[in-house]
Every structure is written in structure tokens, then in C-alpha cells.
Design a protein around this motif. Structure first.
Motif, PDB file in Angstrom:
ATOM      1  N   ASN A 199       0.861  -1.183   0.000  1.00  0.00           N
ATOM      2  CA  ASN A 199       0.000   0.000   0.000  1.00  0.00           C
ATOM      3  C   ASN A 199       0.897   1.233   0.000  1.00  0.00           C
ATOM      4  OD1 ASN A 199      -2.752  -1.401   0.711  1.00  0.00           O
ATOM      5  ND2 ASN A 199      -1.282  -2.186   2.199  1.00  0.00           N
ATOM      6  N   THR A 377      -2.779  11.661  -1.796  1.00  0.00           N
ATOM      7  CA  THR A 377      -3.184  10.340  -2.286  1.00  0.00           C
ATOM      8  C   THR A 377      -3.061   9.373  -1.114  1.00  0.00           C
ATOM      9  OG1 THR A 377      -2.367  10.830  -4.511  1.00  0.00           O
ATOM     10  CG2 THR A 377      -2.744   8.510  -3.967  1.00  0.00           C
ATOM     11  N   ASN A 380      -3.082   3.178  -0.971  1.00  0.00           N
ATOM     12  CA  ASN A 380      -3.899   2.364  -1.870  1.00  0.00           C
ATOM     13  C   ASN A 380      -3.027   1.267  -2.442  1.00  0.00           C
ATOM     14  OD1 ASN A 380      -3.415   2.927  -5.066  1.00  0.00           O
ATOM     15  ND2 ASN A 380      -2.723   4.648  -3.794  1.00  0.00           N
ATOM     16  N   HIS A 381      -3.652   0.267  -3.041  1.00  0.00           N
ATOM     17  CA  HIS A 381      -2.928  -0.912  -3.508  1.00  0.00           C
ATOM     18  C   HIS A 381      -2.931  -1.054  -5.024  1.00  0.00           C
ATOM     19  CE1 HIS A 381      -7.160  -2.068  -2.796  1.00  0.00           C
ATOM     20  NE2 HIS A 381      -7.004  -2.811  -3.886  1.00  0.00           N
ATOM     21  N   THR A 382      -3.255   0.018  -5.739  1.00  0.00           N
ATOM     22  CA  THR A 382      -3.288  -0.025  -7.200  1.00  0.00           C
ATOM     23  C   THR A 382      -2.132   0.784  -7.762  1.00  0.00           C
ATOM     24  OG1 THR A 382      -5.700  -0.196  -7.151  1.00  0.00           O
ATOM     25  CG2 THR A 382      -4.693   0.422  -9.248  1.00  0.00           C
ATOM     26  N   THR A 385      -2.877   4.122  -9.700  1.00  0.00           N
ATOM     27  CA  THR A 385      -3.311   5.261  -8.882  1.00  0.00           C
ATOM     28  C   THR A 385      -2.114   6.066  -8.394  1.00  0.00           C
ATOM     29  OG1 THR A 385      -5.301   4.092  -8.153  1.00  0.00           O
ATOM     30  CG2 THR A 385      -4.560   5.934  -6.797  1.00  0.00           C
ATOM     31  N   GLU A 421      -7.003   4.577   5.930  1.00  0.00           N
ATOM     32  CA  GLU A 421      -6.894   3.451   4.998  1.00  0.00           C
ATOM     33  C   GLU A 421      -6.021   2.321   5.536  1.00  0.00           C
ATOM     34  OE1 GLU A 421      -8.607   6.718   3.053  1.00  0.00           O
ATOM     35  OE2 GLU A 421      -6.693   6.638   4.139  1.00  0.00           O
TER      36      GLU A 421
END
Length: 557
Positions: A199, A377, A380-382, A385, A421
Motif C-alpha cells: 500500500n 493520495t 492504496n494498492h493499485t 493510482t 486506509e
């Protein structure tokens, strides 16, 4: 005749009893295999010793190479470590290798080598040399990793623009290494719960940090709502029995007051600035009570208060201001002048505002630093992105406030509001890390996260002005001056005490004072935690080595 026969028989018996000739004959026949057997034992022992040393040298070289898997110096370092552990001519051997093999996704590094040894005694059996070989392999394995990149976007990062381009390139290389061929993070399921093992978040900053969600909706003041909370005393204004906080449509951050029309997304540090320095929350995250003051939210920087203004004052204004360029309200409040000295459209300085010390001179020429257009930002794990967010970094502007860059990276990294998150607990090892990139000293000024209260220029980081008092002791040492450099050092100490790895890169700046500061901020004052990268090439190399360090290595053969 009979007598002669008896003499012959006695002679034969004597000959048969004498073994001296037999032993000599036997030894002559047996000496060759005996020497061969002795040589086999001796040479086998030598071969074992050489192979053992060869294997140890390969292990050391493989681990050294694995730690800098993506460095241009990797193969040279492998050779250096191998030779240091297996010198040329060790026990009379001649070495071939090490031969380096890396798999397609760079997760495995394999080394092989062989050594030829001249035999000592075995050559009598026809064996002039013997060959031994060894191999080893390291595997780069990633446990769960939560990582926040925090990148300086002050004006100097655009001088020239190749600097911010280099920062984008280097940051993308780190992301690429960590993701490999994956477009989303690998996952691992435990008891029906699936965890993302990688992440990454991004925070950018100049004199302050934009806390809106990057790529989210535009700010709409009509959509601001209130959240009812138990009564508290506002830690900034001192207003008692406040029962509401404010929530905007494009950020998870709650506010102590309504940001109002034109808000650009930035907030003040949770710093009172009254000189006591015992009730500030800029060095801790989350809702917290410090020195009797409760900080359930953040104070927004309203547009007129902390953003630059355009236009000039009309001739109808007083002689002091007519035809002068307009500045943000904070510029006029950071003077020692009385309230009657500012332009007629600027309100009096609020009672809770602590003016700059030392005073920022000629406020009309020191407009506020604008809030960046880039928001946060979250983790996140993408892959797409985070790369999109990195690639959008353009137009650096304004002053440098390193403490705020580190503060919001810490806030984004950890579980709990406002950026929530991060998973609270995981049933396997997890690393938490922050990578901080800056190219300059801390510079104070109007419109920064501290309201310009530490004065202007780089002296804000080092000021010894008595108005600021001292850092709370403990944790700081007694009589530690309260300035932005020392606040950064204490903030970094708090981050590291939370078990977070802190990587710091000093980019395109060789100031030794900055080196001393930033190397102290990092987890350790040298690589892989601190790098001085004068060029974009060295910056990319630093990011690559950090990515390698964030990946665990284990010997797999």
C-alpha cells in the motif's frame, strides 16, 4: 647322496623362513596405491576447504547484491564482496565466476562459481587437477509494506524543471520495483480476510500541505456540513463550549472553523505559538490533548487569510497603500504595526493571532505562499493510482516547510482518522516506511503552516528569538531553542519511536547544515536511510536502493 639331500632340504626351509625379500616385494607393489590413498585424503580435504570458502563467498556476495538488486553497481559489488571473501589464488586455486543470473521479475539472484585446484599426491594416479563448484541464491520477498512518499514541491524544485521531472522519474522507479509486474498489490488471505501486501500513498507540500483528496471533487462551500461533538474549548481561538466541527466535501479532515468561500485545501499546523510550547499538537497525530488543550480537528487556512491576492489598492486608499499590490491578510498581521496601519479592507488582527517573531518586514511585499493544487493520495494498492499521482506533479511553487511534509505523511501512514486506509493489525510481519525528498532548507514566511510566526527566510529554521521560548523538555534536551528545525527533529524522533523506517533524500543541495539536519531526521545517518543526491541520476539510484532495502532477502539455496 642322502647327506646332500638333507643339506638341500635345510636350505629350502631356511629360505622359506626368511621374509625379508617378500616384504620388500610387497612394499614395492603396494607403495603406489598407498601414496594415491594418502593423496586422495589430502587433496579431498583441500577441496573441501576450498569449496566451503567458495560457498561462503558466494553467500556474502549474493546478499550484498540482493540488497542493491536494481543498482547499476550491483554486479561490481557482487564481485567486490566475492573477492574479499575468496582472494585470488586462495589455496592455489583458479576461480571461474561468479556467474550472475537474475530471473525475469528480479525476485531471485543466483550466483555460481567453480575453482580448479592442482593436486598434490593424486597425480600419481593420473589426476593432475580437481574441480569444486558452489552456488547460492537469494530471494527478494516482500511482507506487508505500507509506504508514504512525501515530496517537496516548493519553488526551488522547479529551478530548473528537470528537478521535478527527475523526482517523478525516481519515485516511479521505486513504485515499479516494489510492484514488479503486478498492477495491483499481491494479496494474502487469513481466516477469510484478504490483505493487500503493498500500500503506497503520496503527500506533497511547500509551505503547507493540501489535505484534500487528490483527484477528488472540487471544493464546494455549499456542501460543508457540521459534526456535533461534546463541548470543548477551541485550542486556537480560545472559544469555550464549542460543540461543532466542520466537514467539507473533498477531504476527510475535520475543521475547527468553517473554511469559507475560496478555501484552497490547506491547514495550519496545530501550533498555538504563545511561547509556552506546552500545548501544541503539531508533533503528534490524531485527536489528542496536549498541555490541557484538546485538539479534535485542524484549523483551516481561509483564502483571504493565507493565499496570495491579486490587484492593487485604488487611489481612494490611504497614501500608505494606494497603488500598492494587495497581499494576504496574514502579511499585514505579521507586523509590529498597530491595526490602523493596514489597508481599510483588511480586518484587524484576531486576538488569538501571534505575530511573526522576528517581524516580517514590508508585509505588502511578502504575499502568502499559495496552497498547492496537489492533494493527498491516501494509501492504496493499485499501481496506476500512485503513478498517476506522481506523474501529475508539476509547477512547484512557494516556500519549504519540511515538518508539515513529514507530519502529514505520518498521518496518512497510520490507522485512524482522518486518513484511515491503513489496516489496524495484521497477522503477519508488516513494515511501515516514509520516504522524504527535499531540496532545501526550511523557509518561513507569510501563509505558511505556522502562520509565518517563525519569521521569514531560512532563519525560521534556526531562530533563537526569545519570543519562541524553548522546546518542551523532556523529550527535548533542556534549553533547546524552539524553531522549525528543532520541531522537525522532535517530530522525526516521534515517528521513529513508532517503529516507522524514515528514509530521507537531500536532493541537489550540498549545504552541510542541511546535511546535518536531514541525516539526523533519517532512521540512520547514512545509506540506505539517508542519501545526498546532487544529480537526478543519483536521485534515481537512491530511490532504487531504498526500494531494494524495503524488500527482505533470504538465502534460498
Amino acid at each position: 647322496m642322502r647327506q646332500l639331500w638333507r643339506q638341500c632340504a635345510a636350505g629350502l626351509r631356511a629360505f622359506a623362513a626368511d621374509r625379508r625379500g617378500t616384504v620388500i616385494t610387497f612394499m614395492a607393489v603396494a607403495i603406489v596405491p598407498l601414496i594415491g590413498a594418502l593423496g586422495l585424503a589430502t587433496d579431498a580435504a583441500r577441496g573441501y576447504m576450498v569449496r566451503s570458502q567458495l560457498s561462503s563467498a558466494l553467500d556474502a556476495a549474493a546478499l550484498a547484491g540482493g540488497k542493491i538488486m536494481f543498482s547499476t553497481n550491483r554486479d561490481a559489488d557482487i564481485s567486490m564482496f566475492f573477492k574479499a571473501n575468496f582472494p585470488n589464488g586462495y589455496m592455489g586455486s583458479t576461480v571461474t565466476g561468479p556467474v550472475i543470473t537474475v530471473n525475469a521479475d528480479s525476485t531471485k539472484l543466483k550466483l555460481t562459481a567453480s575453482a580448479v585446484i592442482a593436486t598434490t599426491f593424486m597425480h600419481v594416479l593420473g589426476f593432475e587437477t580437481m574441480t569444486v563448484a558452489a552456488e547460492t541464491e537469494v530471494t527478494r520477498s516482500v511482507d506487508m509494506l505500507d509506504l508514504v512518499l512525501t515530496i517537496d514541491m516548493s519553488g526551488s524544485m522547479g529551478q530548473p524543471m528537470t528537478k521535478i521531472a527527475g523526482a517523478r522519474d525516481a519515485a516511479n522507479s521505486l513504485v515499479g520495483i516494489l510492484y514488479g509486474d503486478n498492477t495491483v498489490a499481491p494479496t494474502y488471505a487469513v481466516d477469510g480476510t484478504t490483505y493487500n501486501l503493498l500500500n503506497i500513498g503520496l503527500v506533497t507540500w511547500n509551505a503547507k500541505t493540501n489535505v484534500t483528496i487528490n483527484g477528488g471533487p472540487a471544493y464546494n462551500p455549499a456542501l460543508t456540513t457540521t459534526v456535533t461533538v461534546p463541548a470543548f474549548t477551541n485550542p486556537v481561538t480560545g472559544a469555550t463550549n464549542q460543540t461543532v466541527l466542520y466537514k467539507v466535501n473533498n477531504s476527510p479532515v475535520l475543521f475547527l472553523r468553517n473554511p469559507g468561500a475560496g478555501w484552497k485545501g490547506c491547514v495550519y499546523a496545530r501550533y498555538v505559538g504563545d511561547g509556552s510550547n506546552t500545548n501544541d499538537a503539531d508533533l503528534q497525530i490524531g485527536s489528542i490533548t496536549v498541555g490541557g488543550k484538546y485538539w479534535p480537528a485542524y484549523d483551516p487556512i481561509p483564502a483571504l487569510e493565507g493565499e496570495s491576492r491579486s490587484g492593487t489598492y485604488p487611489n481612494s486608499e490611504s497614501a500608505t497603500w494606494r497603488n500598492k499590490a494587495k497581499s494576504c491578510y496574514g502579511a499585514y498581521w505579521n507586523t509590529s504595526n498597530t491595526s490602523t496601519s493596514h489597508p481599510s479592507d483588511v480586518p484587524d488582527r484576531p486576538a488569538w493571532w501571534h505575530a511573526a517573531a522576528p517581524v516580517i518586514n514590508t508585509p505588502e511585499n511578502n504575499d502568502c505562499t499559495d496552497c498547492l493544487i496537489h492533494g493527498i493520495t491516501p494509501l492504496n494498492h493499485t499501481k496506476q493510482t500512485i503513478t498517476d499521482a506522481i506523474n501529475a506533479l508539476t509547477t512547484p511553487a512557494g516556500n519549504t516547510d519540511i515538518p508539515q511534509g513529514l507530519y502529514w505523511a505520518w498521518e496518512v501512514l497510520m490507522p485512524g482518522d482522518p486518513f484511515n486506509e491503513a489496516v489496524v493489525t495484521v497477522p503477519f510481519p508488516r513494515q511501515r516506511a516514509i520516504v522524504l525528498l527535499t531540496d532545501g532548507e526550511i523557509v518561513g514566511g507569510n501563509g505558511d503552516a505556522y502562520g509565518g510566526r517563525f519569521g521569514a527566510t531560512a532563519s525560521a529554521g534556526t531562530t533563537t528569538n526569545a519570543a519562541h521560548g524553548f522546546m518542551p523538555a523532556p523529550p527535548a534536551a533542556p534549553n533547546t531553542r524552539n524553531n522549525l528545525n528543532n520541531r522537525l527533529l522532535q517530530l522525526a524522533a516521534n515517528v521513529k519511536a513508532a517503529g516507522i523506517k524514515l528514509y530521507v533524500i537531500q536532493f541537489d543541495n550540498t549545504n552541510p547544515a542541511l546535511t546535518t539536519l536531514l541525516s539526523s531526521v533519517a532512521t540512520e545517518p547514512n545509506a540506505p536511510y539517508y542519501y545526498n543526491a546532487p544529480t537526478t541520476a543519483e536521485l534515481k539510484e537512491a530511490f532504487s536502493q531504498i526500494a531494494s532495502n524495503l524488500s527482505k532477502l533470504r538465502l534460498s539455496m
